[in-house]
Design a protein around this motif. Structure first.
Motif, PDB file in Angstrom:
ATOM      1  N   SER A  20      30.161  39.272  43.876  1.00 64.50           N
ATOM      2  CA  SER A  20      30.647  38.360  44.800  1.00 64.50           C
ATOM      3  C   SER A  20      30.425  37.204  43.901  1.00 64.50           C
ATOM      4  N   GLN A  21      29.343  37.014  43.151  1.00 62.04           N
ATOM      5  CA  GLN A  21      30.144  35.562  42.161  1.00 62.04           C
ATOM      6  C   GLN A  21      31.317  34.897  41.892  1.00 62.04           C
ATOM      7  N   LEU A  22      32.245  36.376  41.853  1.00 64.32           N
ATOM      8  CA  LEU A  22      33.449  36.721  41.086  1.00 64.32           C
ATOM      9  C   LEU A  22      34.609  36.636  42.265  1.00 64.32           C
ATOM     10  N   GLY A  23      34.050  36.676  43.760  1.00 65.68           N
ATOM     11  CA  GLY A  23      33.828  37.040  44.846  1.00 65.68           C
ATOM     12  C   GLY A  23      35.566  37.835  44.707  1.00 65.68           C
ATOM     13  N   LEU A  24      34.092  39.102  44.313  1.00 69.57           N
ATOM     14  CA  LEU A  24      35.158  39.568  44.639  1.00 69.57           C
ATOM     15  C   LEU A  24      34.293  40.787  45.221  1.00 69.57           C
ATOM     16  N   ARG A  25      35.507  42.690  45.882  1.00 61.92           N
ATOM     17  CA  ARG A  25      34.075  43.669  45.910  1.00 61.92           C
ATOM     18  C   ARG A  25      33.930  44.753  44.979  1.00 61.92           C
ATOM     19  N   ARG A  26      33.003  45.190  45.601  1.00 65.40           N
ATOM     20  CA  ARG A  26      31.788  46.402  44.879  1.00 65.40           C
ATOM     21  C   ARG A  26      33.497  47.141  44.038  1.00 65.40           C
ATOM     22  N   ASP A  27      34.288  47.237  44.237  1.00 67.22           N
ATOM     23  CA  ASP A  27      35.203  48.321  43.994  1.00 67.22           C
ATOM     24  C   ASP A  27      35.963  47.667  42.903  1.00 67.22           C
ATOM     25  N   GLN A  28      36.192  46.354  42.878  1.00 68.57           N
ATOM     26  CA  GLN A  28      36.867  45.746  42.605  1.00 68.57           C
ATOM     27  C   GLN A  28      36.706  44.870  41.055  1.00 68.57           C
ATOM     28  N   VAL A  29      35.263  45.922  40.196  1.00 65.50           N
ATOM     29  CA  VAL A  29      34.806  45.792  39.246  1.00 65.50           C
ATOM     30  C   VAL A  29      34.511  46.951  38.230  1.00 65.50           C
ATOM     31  N   ASP A  30      34.623  46.264  37.067  1.00 62.44           N
ATOM     32  CA  ASP A  30      33.685  47.444  36.273  1.00 62.44           C
ATOM     33  C   ASP A  30      32.727  47.078  35.662  1.00 62.44           C
ATOM     34  N   VAL A  31      31.263  48.331  35.892  1.00 58.40           N
ATOM     35  CA  VAL A  31      29.933  47.567  35.716  1.00 58.40           C
ATOM     36  C   VAL A  31      29.553  47.854  34.315  1.00 58.40           C
TER      37      VAL A  31
END
Length: 252
Positions: A20-31
């Protein structure tokens, strides 16, 4: 590449907060898992989960978008075999519905709790019974506050540990409710009374009220209590562990 870090009580909550800090959803980031969550149990202070997320490329060579790609979770340390890995899909054992099996599993749960008390050198009388909600184990005795913990956190962890012990022995899931000194019963009565009073205020004022974050068990008590008040409805909002109930006036 843009990245963000966050921590929370659970891994999923930490990932959601960082994304959310990047304004993205869970499926839009690598963790990248920087620290696994460890719950506070049996007097031991736990630790939150901490993650770093980075923006995933919007497309791949075959034209897939971020919505087509499963999120990747990479840990910075090796995970011992005793750790839980919720991201690994497994077939769940069947839930027990047979009354005799539930009664047998409840006795197993009682034996486990008795052994746990012996290991801690605590005295307690254990009662077990079965009702429409499943099996019940209640412990009564002096100096058992350590089994309850702050706001029932230790009790919740011990209940889950008891369920896992039964599952490991029987290879089947059964709903076991554990109580110590009637704590759950008192908490249920307090939550129901508080929820009813809040719902009545909402009906009178016409203004919604937001309650503090609660566990799923506590939220169910709130939903059930408010359902008994004409003119009020409930809604759960937010992500664990900050998920909470909002009481609204019912549409006329």
């Amino acid at each position: 590449m843009a990245s963000a870090e966050a921590s929370a009580k659970t891994l999923e909550a930490a990932i959601a907060a960082a994304a959310s800090q990047l304004g993205l959803r869970r499926d839009q980031v690598d963790v990248e898992v920087l620290q696994e969550a460890v719950p506070s149990t049996f007097g031991t202070i736990g630790q939150p989960a901490r993650v770093r997320v980075t923006v995933r490329e919007s497309s791949s060579s075959n034209g897939s978008t971020v919505d087509d790609v499963e999120p990747q979770v990479v840990s910075t340390r090796s995970i011992p075999s005793t750790d839980l890995r919720p991201e690994t899909p497994r077939e769940r054992p069947p839930m027990v519905l047979d009354a005799e099996a539930i009664a047998a599993d409840t006795e197993i749960a009682g034996d486990f709790v008795e052994g746990f008390l012996d290991a801690l050198d605590l005295d307690g009388d254990i009662d077990t019974w079965v009702d429409l909600n499943g099996g019940n184990v209640n412990v009564e005795g002096p100096d058992l506050e350590v089994l309850i913990g702050s706001e029932g956190e230790t009790l919740a962890a011990l209940q889950e540990l008891t369920r896992l012990a039964v599952l490991r022995q029987t290879q089947r899931r059964v709903r076991i409710t554990l109580d110590v000194g009637g704590y759950r019963a008192r908490r249920q009565a307090e939550l129901a009374a508080m929820s009813k009073a809040a719902a009545e205020r909402v009906v009178q004022t016409g203004r919604s009220e937001r309650l503090q974050p609660m566990t799923p068990y506590e939220r169910k008590i709130v939903h059930d209590a408010v359902a008994m008040v004409d003119g009020a409805i409930t809604e759960s909002m937010g992500e664990e562990p900050e998920r909470h109930v909002i009481i609204h006036p019912a549409a006329s």
